[in-house]
Design a protein around this motif. Sequence first.
Motif, short mmCIF file in Angstrom:
data_model
loop_
_atom_site.label_atom_id
_atom_site.label_comp_id
_atom_site.label_asym_id
_atom_site.label_seq_id
_atom_site.Cartn_x
_atom_site.Cartn_y
_atom_site.Cartn_z
N UNK A 4 0.96 -1.26 0.05
CA UNK A 4 -0.02 -0.02 0.13
C UNK A 4 0.74 1.28 -0.13
N UNK A 5 1.87 1.04 0.78
CA UNK A 5 2.82 2.41 0.55
C UNK A 5 4.14 2.15 1.14
N UNK A 6 5.10 2.65 0.58
CA UNK A 6 6.70 2.65 0.79
C UNK A 6 7.16 4.15 1.16
N UNK A 7 7.72 4.29 1.95
CA UNK A 7 8.35 5.71 2.16
C UNK A 7 9.81 5.74 2.67
N UNK A 8 10.51 6.34 1.60
CA UNK A 8 11.93 6.50 1.83
C UNK A 8 12.08 7.60 3.06
N UNK A 41 18.69 7.60 3.48
CA UNK A 41 19.36 6.88 2.38
C UNK A 41 19.15 5.42 2.53
N UNK A 42 19.25 5.15 3.87
CA UNK A 42 19.13 3.65 4.17
C UNK A 42 17.81 3.07 4.82
N UNK A 43 16.68 3.86 4.98
CA UNK A 43 15.60 3.47 6.06
C UNK A 43 14.47 3.61 4.89
N UNK A 44 13.57 2.34 5.14
CA UNK A 44 12.46 2.64 4.39
C UNK A 44 11.05 2.10 5.33
N UNK A 45 9.94 2.80 5.43
CA UNK A 45 8.83 2.33 6.08
C UNK A 45 7.93 1.64 5.09
N UNK A 46 7.27 0.40 5.47
CA UNK A 46 6.65 -0.19 4.39
C UNK A 46 5.09 -0.44 5.07
N UNK A 47 4.02 -0.46 4.17
CA UNK A 47 2.77 -0.70 4.87
C UNK A 47 2.07 -1.74 3.72
N UNK A 48 1.58 -2.91 4.06
CA UNK A 48 1.10 -3.84 3.30
C UNK A 48 -0.15 -4.64 3.74
N UNK A 49 -1.06 -5.01 2.81
CA UNK A 49 -2.15 -5.89 3.10
C UNK A 49 -1.44 -7.46 2.77
N UNK A 50 -1.48 -8.10 3.83
CA UNK A 50 -0.86 -9.38 3.55
C UNK A 50 -2.04 -10.47 4.05
N UNK A 51 -2.52 -11.05 3.45
CA UNK A 51 -3.64 -12.10 3.86
C UNK A 51 -4.78 -11.50 4.46
#
Length: 157
Positions: free
Chosen positions: A35-39, A42-52
């Motif tokens: 749903x979203x990836x935020x940088x 330079x080396x860190x990312x925030x992820x949001x996903x719908x899994x199952x």
Amino acid sequence: MSTVDKSIDVNVPVSTAYNQWTQFEDFPKFMEGIEEVRQLDDTHLYWCANIGGKRKEWDAEITEQVPDQRIAWRSITGAPNGGIVTFHPIDATTTRVMLQLEYDPEGITENVGDALGVVSRRVEGDLERFKEFLESRGQETGAWRGDVQQGQPQRGI
């Protein structure tokens, strides 16, 4: 931990494939369930996903990044996961993108899905959509050409 290994040949030069992969915030355009990836830097990312059917959030750290060659990462919060994507020039206009993903399924639903190969098929579909996304555009949406070694950006290289 479970592992998925997939690859795809993309009809663009290696620098174009690599440059597009560094545009992490574009991942929801071709990765199912993301749903979203935020940088964050330079080396860190925030992820949001719908899994199952469940919303999952986690932070990841890029542990290695070498332009036109590889990007490796690992989660630092949330369910354990990590991986590496490598870029291999086949010729001047074709690149093989190889992805290895390691993850730890949580709960009954994710474990059953893992046993049935759901994640493997999802990754395969994500690579197909990456290929379609990039080939239909003919160029990357942006690029980050910095080096990361042992989780630290390398300056002046």
